[in-house]
Design a protein around this motif. Structure first.
Motif, PDB file in Angstrom:
ATOM      1  N   GLY A   1      44.140  33.259  40.950  1.00  0.00           N
ATOM      2  CA  GLY A   1      45.240  34.103  40.520  1.00  0.00           C
ATOM      3  C   GLY A   1      44.839  35.536  40.264  1.00  0.00           C
ATOM      4  O   GLY A   1      45.702  36.395  40.041  1.00  0.00           O
ATOM      5  N   ARG A   2      43.520  35.841  40.254  1.00  0.00           N
ATOM      6  CA  ARG A   2      43.072  37.216  40.031  1.00  0.00           C
ATOM      7  C   ARG A   2      42.927  37.924  41.375  1.00  0.00           C
ATOM      8  O   ARG A   2      42.336  37.380  42.315  1.00  0.00           O
ATOM      9  CB  ARG A   2      41.728  37.256  39.319  1.00  0.00           C
ATOM     10  N   LYS A   3      43.477  39.119  41.447  1.00  0.00           N
ATOM     11  CA  LYS A   3      43.355  39.927  42.659  1.00  0.00           C
ATOM     12  C   LYS A   3      42.300  41.015  42.402  1.00  0.00           C
ATOM     13  O   LYS A   3      42.431  41.790  41.449  1.00  0.00           O
ATOM     14  CB  LYS A   3      44.691  40.552  43.036  1.00  0.00           C
ATOM     15  N   VAL A   4      41.278  41.051  43.253  1.00  0.00           N
ATOM     16  CA  VAL A   4      40.140  41.963  43.064  1.00  0.00           C
ATOM     17  C   VAL A   4      40.060  42.910  44.249  1.00  0.00           C
ATOM     18  O   VAL A   4      40.086  42.474  45.407  1.00  0.00           O
ATOM     19  CB  VAL A   4      38.814  41.182  42.926  1.00  0.00           C
ATOM     20  N   LEU A   5      39.955  44.223  43.938  1.00  0.00           N
ATOM     21  CA  LEU A   5      39.711  45.231  44.971  1.00  0.00           C
ATOM     22  C   LEU A   5      38.243  45.638  44.878  1.00  0.00           C
ATOM     23  O   LEU A   5      37.804  46.174  43.856  1.00  0.00           O
ATOM     24  CB  LEU A   5      40.614  46.453  44.759  1.00  0.00           C
ATOM     25  N   ALA A   6      37.448  45.378  45.934  1.00  0.00           N
ATOM     26  CA  ALA A   6      36.024  45.725  45.970  1.00  0.00           C
ATOM     27  C   ALA A   6      35.831  46.920  46.889  1.00  0.00           C
ATOM     28  O   ALA A   6      36.296  46.922  48.033  1.00  0.00           O
ATOM     29  CB  ALA A   6      35.195  44.543  46.452  1.00  0.00           C
ATOM     30  N   VAL A   7      35.136  47.966  46.381  1.00  0.00           N
ATOM     31  CA  VAL A   7      34.940  49.201  47.144  1.00  0.00           C
ATOM     32  C   VAL A   7      33.444  49.496  47.220  1.00  0.00           C
ATOM     33  O   VAL A   7      32.769  49.652  46.195  1.00  0.00           O
ATOM     34  CB  VAL A   7      35.673  50.391  46.492  1.00  0.00           C
ATOM     35  N   ASP A   8      32.895  49.581  48.450  1.00  0.00           N
ATOM     36  CA  ASP A   8      31.476  49.902  48.642  1.00  0.00           C
ATOM     37  C   ASP A   8      31.278  50.324  50.089  1.00  0.00           C
ATOM     38  O   ASP A   8      31.920  49.776  50.995  1.00  0.00           O
ATOM     39  CB  ASP A   8      30.594  48.684  48.321  1.00  0.00           C
ATOM     40  N   ASP A   9      30.393  51.300  50.317  1.00  0.00           N
ATOM     41  CA  ASP A   9      30.167  51.763  51.686  1.00  0.00           C
ATOM     42  C   ASP A   9      29.136  50.904  52.414  1.00  0.00           C
ATOM     43  O   ASP A   9      28.907  51.094  53.607  1.00  0.00           O
ATOM     44  CB  ASP A   9      29.705  53.230  51.688  1.00  0.00           C
TER      45      ASP A   9
ATOM     46  N   PRO B   1      45.811  45.419  42.646  1.00  0.00           N
ATOM     47  CA  PRO B   1      44.804  44.488  42.125  1.00  0.00           C
ATOM     48  C   PRO B   1      44.861  44.371  40.602  1.00  0.00           C
ATOM     49  O   PRO B   1      45.370  45.262  39.908  1.00  0.00           O
ATOM     50  CB  PRO B   1      43.489  45.128  42.568  1.00  0.00           C
ATOM     51  N   ASP B   2      44.320  43.243  40.099  1.00  0.00           N
ATOM     52  CA  ASP B   2      44.185  43.064  38.652  1.00  0.00           C
ATOM     53  C   ASP B   2      42.934  43.769  38.126  1.00  0.00           C
ATOM     54  O   ASP B   2      42.857  44.086  36.930  1.00  0.00           O
ATOM     55  CB  ASP B   2      44.092  41.568  38.313  1.00  0.00           C
ATOM     56  N   ILE B   3      41.983  43.995  39.001  1.00  0.00           N
ATOM     57  CA  ILE B   3      40.727  44.623  38.590  1.00  0.00           C
ATOM     58  C   ILE B   3      40.058  45.224  39.821  1.00  0.00           C
ATOM     59  O   ILE B   3      40.261  44.746  40.949  1.00  0.00           O
ATOM     60  CB  ILE B   3      39.789  43.614  37.889  1.00  0.00           C
ATOM     61  N   MET B   4      39.242  46.274  39.607  1.00  0.00           N
ATOM     62  CA  MET B   4      38.497  46.897  40.707  1.00  0.00           C
ATOM     63  C   MET B   4      37.004  46.778  40.427  1.00  0.00           C
ATOM     64  O   MET B   4      36.542  46.911  39.295  1.00  0.00           O
ATOM     65  CB  MET B   4      38.846  48.389  40.832  1.00  0.00           C
ATOM     66  N   VAL B   5      36.237  46.544  41.500  1.00  0.00           N
ATOM     67  CA  VAL B   5      34.771  46.600  41.451  1.00  0.00           C
ATOM     68  C   VAL B   5      34.370  47.679  42.438  1.00  0.00           C
ATOM     69  O   VAL B   5      34.595  47.536  43.647  1.00  0.00           O
ATOM     70  CB  VAL B   5      34.132  45.250  41.817  1.00  0.00           C
ATOM     71  N   CYS B   6      33.764  48.767  41.925  1.00  0.00           N
ATOM     72  CA  CYS B   6      33.593  49.948  42.769  1.00  0.00           C
ATOM     73  C   CYS B   6      32.163  50.472  42.708  1.00  0.00           C
ATOM     74  O   CYS B   6      31.573  50.608  41.627  1.00  0.00           O
ATOM     75  CB  CYS B   6      34.576  51.031  42.320  1.00  0.00           C
TER      76      CYS B   6
END
Length: 686
Positions: A557-565, A602-607
């Protein structure tokens, strides 16, 4: 006054001042002198005032004075001359003077007396007295020059601050200057003039070399005598002396005299000793650095070799499931060990730069110790080492009244105990026991201080022990008792240095005791406990964000946006978080992330922070500006390789909820995501 000035044109005229009341007698004397081929310039005076004026106006070669004048006499004329401090021959020429009177005049300062009736002695007397006057003036000139030369000599000696010695080799007597004696603390009359006054004060270790240098010079083997040695002072201490001199020989070649100087070079010698010690320290530091770099190279390559080796084998060969898990565990174990080595290096860098920071909060020490024991238990089990944790009854009695809290950084304290326990396990023999003892120690040093007592933690092993030579260096950076290629234990030799620094930053102390090799070691940590109990309300640290869970898919149920090059990092995040049930969208740039954020919500971002073009700071700024319009707030985690305290502070200030350094434990990341999304932590609570 009746006087006349007569000038004769001659090449070298004789300048005569006549003290005479009779002009005829004056001319008679002049004629007598001219008759004897004397060129004469003369002036007659008959009063004290006229004589004084004449003496002031010009120089005179001789004064011829009648003994008795109506208003003047020879004795008074002598007084006028003497008052001028002039050395001019004074001859009395009188027609009537008794022998007794003449003797009195001679005693008063007259150089001769001649009777006017017997002028045959006049010219010889004038020539004699003029020659003697010239001799007197020459002697005075020489004496004056000698005095000036001596004054310059003493001034030069005072300027150089040197002592002078003059050795009469025939009589074995030595002149020692006042400065020579004062240099050793003696007054002028406290040292006699003999060779032994010097030789008996030479340091015993220097006697042989000094005497050898002296004999070589006396034998004409050296042009100058020069040596450095120590001389005993009056107070029993020694000064370093530079002694220089030269022998004088007579016409037969025999040494008759030796003259020289002493220079105090004690401060120079002390500086040389200091510089030599510094050079030795630098040499030792360079050696330690080289050994440390060799150890770093070995320690970093060893786990890397295992990781790369097993990874290549996994790609080229087929294994059973059990074997695969064993290989993966080996890869994970070596990766964690390499991560630990890198963290130690970073911590030492922070310590050297003064940037290591602590996050103080009230903590419960027994829980931290228990958690550390749990973390190192697999290491202990591998060597069948029993870890025994005991709490002193005094501590237990104190906790009946109140829970004892310590103001500390819980993560850093756990690092301290992990390092100490790891060392105890590493240097223990298989099957031994290591004890962890917690006790309460009263503070008797200062009753007015804010410290009531100390928490004392002792970690005791019965293993390899520490030699007496290495014991003082246990907590030094880059120092290991054995850093050779044959050592039996790994590590960089940084852990204990980090332990000491962290403990001291908490206001505590750490020490070590060992009976020697094979006698085990006891490490003792003392941490101050405040008199006033601390509030248990505190802001959560990174460790508090861990949320234990037994659910197989806790992120459903958690939506995560992951950002990395980095594609590999994105793939790792996608696989790991998907395995925990999360729905994940990935982006490799800021524009792509902004689009995904708008559509995906998203519910949370990992950047990641460090990205080409626009970085993670630019992304979080745009996201926060966008959320102002939307009226929302999405938790964000900064996941980056920038691990400095300043990087963490900047990330939090920019709008991230938490800063995590790579490499990250997937379970830890899952727990933090679960906690942040479950409780909706805001930035000011992190």
């Amino acid at each position: 006054m009746n006087s006349r000035y007569v000038t004769h044109t001659v090449s070298k005229p004789l300048r005569i001042l006549l003290v005479e009341d009779s002009e005829d007698d004056a001319e008679l004397l002049v004629c007598h002198l001219e008759h004897h081929n004397c060129d004469v310039e003369w002036l007659r005076v008959e009063t004290p005032e006229a004589m004084s004026s004449a003496l002031d106006r010009q120089q005179w070669d001789i004064i011829l004075a009648d003994y008795s004048l109506p208003k003047f006499n020879a004795t008074a004329a002598l007084h006028v001359l003497q008052s001028k401090a002039l050395d001019i021959p004074f001859i009395i020429v009188s027609g009537n003077i008794g022998e007794e009177t003449a003797v009195a005049a001679m005693k008063a300062g007259a150089h001769d007396y001649i009777m006017k009736g017997n002028l045959a002695r006049l010219v010889p007397a004038i020539e004699r007295e003029i020659e003697e006057a010239a001799s007197r003036r020459e002697r005075q000139r020489i004496q004056l020059e000698l005095k000036e030369s001596e004054a310059r000599w003493h001034l030069a000696l005072d300027g150089t601050n040197d002592g002078i010695w003059d050795w009469d080799l025939k009589n074995n007597t030595v002149f020692l200057s006042a400065r020579w004696k004062a240099m050793l603390g003696y007054t002028e009359n406290e040292i006699g003039n003999c060779f032994e006054e010097w030789s008996n004060r030479v340091h015993l270790d220097d006697v042989e070399s000094v005497m050898r240098s002296l004999q070589e010079h006396l034998a004409r083997q050296t042009e100058f005598y020069r040596t450095e040695h120590r001389l005993r002072c009056k107070d029993g201490t020694y000064k370093w002396i530079l002694s220089r001199g030269k022998v004088l020989w007579d016409e037969t070649g025999a040494a008759i005299r030796m003259v020289g100087s002493h220079t105090d070079i004690t401060s120079t010698k002390q500086m040389e000793d200091t510089l030599r010690e510094q050079a030795e320290s630098l040499t030792a530091a360079n050696r330690i650095k080289d050994e440390f770099l060799a150890v770093v190279s070995h320690e970093l390559r060893a786990p890397l070799n295992a990781i790369l080796g097993w990874s290549q084998i996994l790609r080229t060969r087929k294994f059973t499931t059990t074997t695969k898990w064993e290989i993966l565990e080996a890869i994970e174990r070596n990766a964690k060990w390499q991560q630990h080595l890198i963290e130690d290096l970073l911590d030492v860098s922070r310590i050297v730069q003064g940037t290591l920071e602590l996050q103080f909060a009230p903590v419960y020490l027994p829980s931290i110790i228990a958690a550390t024991i749990k973390a190192v238990q697999p290491m202990a089990d591998a060597k069948r080492i029993q870890l025994k944790f005991t709490v002193d009854p005094d501590w237990e009695d104190a906790e009946i009244e109140r829970q004892i809290l310590l103001l500390a950084d819980s993560n850093r304290l756990q690092q301290v105990f992990w390092n100490l326990l790891s060392n105890a396990i590493k240097f223990s023999t298989e099957g031994q026991q290591a004890d962890i003892c917690l006790s309460l120690v009263a503070d008797d040093s200062n009753s007015q201080a804010q410290i009531d007592s100390y928490a004392q933690i002792q970690i005791i092993d019965r293993g390899q022990g520490i030699s007496a030579e290495f014991l003082p260096h246990v907590f030094d950076r880059f120092r290991q008792e054995n850093s050779s290629s044959t050592r039996s234990h790994g590590g960089l030799g940084l852990g204990l240095a980090i332990v000491r620094h962290i403990v001291e930053m908490h206001g505590g102390t750490v020490g070590v005791a060992s009976g020697g090799v094979g006698q085990g070691a006891t490490f003792t940590v003392q941490l101050p406990l405040p008199k006033q109990q601390l509030s248990q309300n505190r802001q959560p640290s990174t460790a508090d964000l861990w949320l234990e869970t037994s659910e197989p898919y806790p992120l459903v149920g958690r939506k995560v946006l992951a950002v990395d090059d980095e594609p590999d990092t994105l793939e790792l995040l996608a696989v790991a978080l998907t395995e925990y049930g999360a729905e994940i969208v990935v982006a490799s740039s800021v524009p792509e992330a902004i689009g995904a954020f708008t559509q995906f919500k998203p519910d949370i971002m990992v950047c990641d922070l460090g990205m080409p073009g626009e970085d993670g700071y630019a992304l979080i700024h745009q996201i926060r500006m966008l959320e102002i319009k939307l009226g929302t707030h999405t938790p964000a985690i900064a996941l980056t390789g920038f691990a400095r305290d300043s990087d963490r502070e900047r990330a939090i200030a920019a709008g991230f909820q938490i800063h995590l350094s790579k490499p990250i434990n997937p379970y830890q990341l899952m727990s933090i995501i679960l906690k942040l999304t479950k409780n909706n932590y805001l930035a000011e609570k992190i």
